[in-house]
Design a protein around this motif. Structure first.
Motif, short mmCIF file in Angstrom:
data_model
loop_
_atom_site.label_atom_id
_atom_site.label_comp_id
_atom_site.label_asym_id
_atom_site.label_seq_id
_atom_site.Cartn_x
_atom_site.Cartn_y
_atom_site.Cartn_z
N SER A 176 4.02 -9.62 6.79
CA SER A 176 4.42 -9.95 5.43
C SER A 176 3.39 -10.90 4.81
N ARG A 213 3.77 -13.59 3.24
CA ARG A 213 4.09 -15.01 3.44
C ARG A 213 3.65 -15.54 4.81
N THR A 214 3.50 -14.63 5.78
CA THR A 214 3.22 -15.08 7.15
C THR A 214 1.80 -14.75 7.63
N SER A 242 7.86 -5.51 0.72
CA SER A 242 6.54 -5.87 0.19
C SER A 242 5.48 -4.99 0.83
#
Length: 460
Positions: free
Chosen positions: A215, A217-218, A306
């Motif tokens: 993802s 975010r990571t 996403s």
């Protein structure tokens, strides 16, 4: 037929076909670094390593003599070097596919028929016979000949320079395996072509690749995770772990769309060189590969959908072989009972990486019976997948001191000597490479002893 890498179109009609395949090998690179090492001590160390690699079958000069080999003109892996590289690749594969259940192996094409770039600035694989037939058309003008060669180059496939594109193409077909859930990775290893300094031709490189989809975010956390894991892996097999380190890639050296980069580095006698490079690449290349169709790329992670970001981990295993050979070589000095200074070279490769685990030799006694015992032991080792060197088959008379020196330089973990006591009581002598200590063991114990030793070293 050979495949030739053609970069430049003919500039003169009189140019003849005098092209040879290019292959930059560990020995060739070692010899170039040997000549450029900055200090005398480094020169001696690299020179000793280079000579040992040739003498002990890690690299082969082929049909050339040693002087020609040291100029880097021709070199391939020898039998022990091939086995060392195979062991290293096997350990890499286990480390990435067993570290998490969500890494899958793939096998992509070694070349591409895509001609969208028209051949400009890309390597092409041109068959030698095809090129020769074009050049032999003497009735053509210079301009016509150039056009013919250009057309031939544009029709020829491009050799891969890395595995990234293949993994990006395999992303969508792999989504069913993970039910569109992140993160997961695709792993591959094999030969790629990389630029070779000064020669104008690319060099074959044994490359490894892990492409990790996560993802957005990571992605930064995953880059840090894989950087730690990869450095830990390299240090696991090192005699001197501190020679392996990691460093962030400066902003001005970031590749393409990458926002961050980390390099795993080894400190050779001539300086630091990268073994693996990790990039946080975002999702631009993934979108470009699949023509920007976001709907088929979206995945689930923590309840959100996403387009995943890509973290790539690319390794040069030929350089890795060089690193472990350099790291494991020890040149020891000691005095014997007559105050004579003895020099001993030992290749202390990690037990899991060592190409030969045990050497079998015979001592004094009935030669035929001892050979039969060695044949039986060799068969046992082969069945247990313990690589063994059948030293007892050599016909030239050699002292045990010379044999021990030879096996130390080969990196052999243990030497087993079968003698008269073996025939009488089943006892044999076992010498350790690392300690030089000789122990007496029963013939029925030796296979399990070796298996436990290698397994214990792998689990440390």
């Amino acid at each position: 037929m050979f495949s030739y890498c053609v970069r430049n179109v003919l500039s003169r009609r009189q140019r003849t076909l005098n092209t040879t395949p290019c292959r930059a090998t560990p020995a060739a690179r070692l010899s170039r670094r040997h000549r450029s090492a900055s200090s005398g001590g480094d020169v001696d160390q690299v020179g000793a390593l280079l000579q040992l690699c040739v003498d002990r079958h890690y690299v082969s000069p082929g049909q050339t003599n040693t002087e020609l080999f040291q100029c880097g003109t021709s070199c391939i892996y020898g039998p022990l070097g091939t086995e060392l590289r195979r062991n290293l690749l096997e350990q890499w594969w286990h480390s990435v596919t067993r570290s998490t259940a969500q890494v899958f192996g793939i096998n992509t094409l070694s070349s591409s028929e895509d001609t969208a770039t028209g051949g400009r600035g890309r390597l092409r694989m041109v068959e030698s016979d095809c090129l020769r037939r074009v050049l032999e058309q003497t009735e053509l003008s210079r301009e016509q000949l150039v056009q013919k060669v250009q057309a031939l180059i544009q029709r020829s496939p491009s050799p891969r320079t890395n595995f990234l594109q293949g993994a990006l193409e395999q992303f969508v077909p792999s989504l069913e395996l993970v039910n569109r859930k992140l993160p997961f990775g695709l792993a591959e290893s094999g030969l790629c072509f990389q630029p070779s300094g000064g020669s104008g031709c690319p060099a074959e490189v044994t490359q490894t690749s892990l492409v990790w989809f996560c993802s957005p975010r990571t992605s930064s956390q995953w880059l840090d995770h894989w950087a730690r894991q990869r450095l830990k892996w390299w240090r696991k097999f090192a005699l001197s772990p501190s020679d392996f380190s990691s460093s962030d890639v400066p902003v001005e050296e970031l590749e393409g769309a990458a926002s961050r980069g980390v390099k795993i580095i080894y400190s050779f006698p001539w300086g630091q060189e990268p073994l693996e490079t990790l990039w946080s690449r975002g999702h631009a290349e993934l979108l470009q590969t699949h023509k920007g169709v976001r709907s088929k790329l979206q995945c689930r992670s923590d309840g959100r959908k996403s387009v995943p970001h890509v973290v790539s981990v690319t390794g040069n295993m030929d350089r890795g072989v060089m690193a472990f050979l350099s790291n494991s070589l020890q040149q020891l000095k000691k005095e014997d009972g007559k105050q004579k200074l003895l020099r001993r070279k030992v290749l202390k490769l990690h037990p899991v990486l060592a190409p030969v685990k045990v050497a079998l030799d015979i001592g004094r006694g009935a030669t035929m019976e001892l050979r039969q015992v060695c044949d039986g032991l060799l068969q046992e080792f082969m069945e247990a997948k313990i690589s063994a060197w059948p030293g007892y088959l050599e016909t030239l008379p050699t002292s045990m001191e010379e044999l021990n020196a030879k096996y130390d330089e080969m990196g052999v973990l243990f030497t087993v000597v079968v003698g008269e006591n073996t025939l009488e009581s089943g006892l044999l002598q076992v010498r350790s490479r690392d300690t030089t200590v000789r122990e007496t063991k029963h013939i029925s114990e030796i296979k399990n002893f070796l298996s436990r030793y290698i397994s214990a070293a792998d689990n440390i």
